[in-house]
Design an enzyme around this catalytic site. Sequence first.
Site, short mmCIF file in Angstrom:
data_model
loop_
_atom_site.label_atom_id
_atom_site.label_comp_id
_atom_site.label_asym_id
_atom_site.label_seq_id
_atom_site.Cartn_x
_atom_site.Cartn_y
_atom_site.Cartn_z
N ASN A 13 0.86 -1.18 0.00
CA ASN A 13 0.00 0.00 0.00
C ASN A 13 0.89 1.23 0.00
O ASN A 13 1.77 1.36 0.85
CB ASN A 13 -0.89 -0.01 1.24
CG ASN A 13 -2.03 0.97 1.13
OD1 ASN A 13 -2.17 1.69 0.15
ND2 ASN A 13 -2.87 1.02 2.15
N HIS A 29 21.25 7.11 -7.05
CA HIS A 29 21.83 8.11 -7.94
C HIS A 29 23.23 8.47 -7.48
O HIS A 29 23.50 8.55 -6.27
CB HIS A 29 20.97 9.38 -7.94
CG HIS A 29 19.81 9.32 -8.88
ND1 HIS A 29 19.94 9.52 -10.23
CD2 HIS A 29 18.50 9.08 -8.66
CE1 HIS A 29 18.76 9.41 -10.80
NE2 HIS A 29 17.87 9.13 -9.87
N ARG A 69 19.18 -2.25 12.91
CA ARG A 69 20.04 -3.16 13.69
C ARG A 69 19.19 -4.29 14.25
O ARG A 69 17.98 -4.13 14.46
CB ARG A 69 20.72 -2.41 14.84
CG ARG A 69 21.72 -1.35 14.38
CD ARG A 69 22.35 -0.65 15.57
NE ARG A 69 23.42 0.26 15.16
CZ ARG A 69 23.22 1.51 14.77
NH1 ARG A 69 21.99 2.00 14.72
NH2 ARG A 69 24.25 2.26 14.42
#
Length: 232
Positions: free
Chosen positions: A128, A157, A225
């Site tokens: 969703n 990028h 973590r």
Amino acid sequence: MNHPALVSVGRRGKATLIWLATRPMTSTGRGTPARPPGHGRRGRAEVNGLDLLLLVQRARDAAFSWIAASGFAGFGARTRILLPFRVGNADRISIGSDVLIGPGSWLIVPRLDEPGPAIVIGDRVRMNETSISAVKSVVIEDGVAIARGVYISDHTHGFDDPDVFIRDQPLVRVDPVRICRGAWLGQNVVIMPGVTVGAGAVVGANSVVRDDVPARSVVAGTPARLIRQLTA
């Protein structure tokens, strides 16, 4: 096109839809909205306007899914896409059966490096407002649950050239991503390139996942973590 989700509303239903589209925003004066013509008479069930609108919405989404299916590399039975939905290069995207892609989702293959599907979504996946961008490979295995606002990408990028907008710099660090069977990604999770999330793992909300997540574990945080290992 005869499809089970495309409901024929009949004369009375058409009159109701026309009435809904043209009626003024007024009520009966007794705290309830005015009723469409032919409804609310003694001995007849009253029309629930919300139910009618939801029915129309479901029919619209089912029709879109059915018609759009042929544009994908694969599109399984009973899979539904809820509008609004954005897609780029759908012929490089394969979606399994019984998948639900919720409104606001975006699936894109921005560069056609690979001959086959770059995004593969297994059976019974739920998502969703999810964004998935793949150049090489993003695989979502069967039964994965993806909450709102999740972003998954197998690339980033570059940003080395200070004179070029980052959005215009080449894609770098292209590395496959896999979300294994039955994993759960919480709200607003970000999955970075090269990550594998193990089967049955849980990723806490707002986590940024840079490293692999062991199967049957709980991780959270920025960067994510290990919180604990789940029992087998």
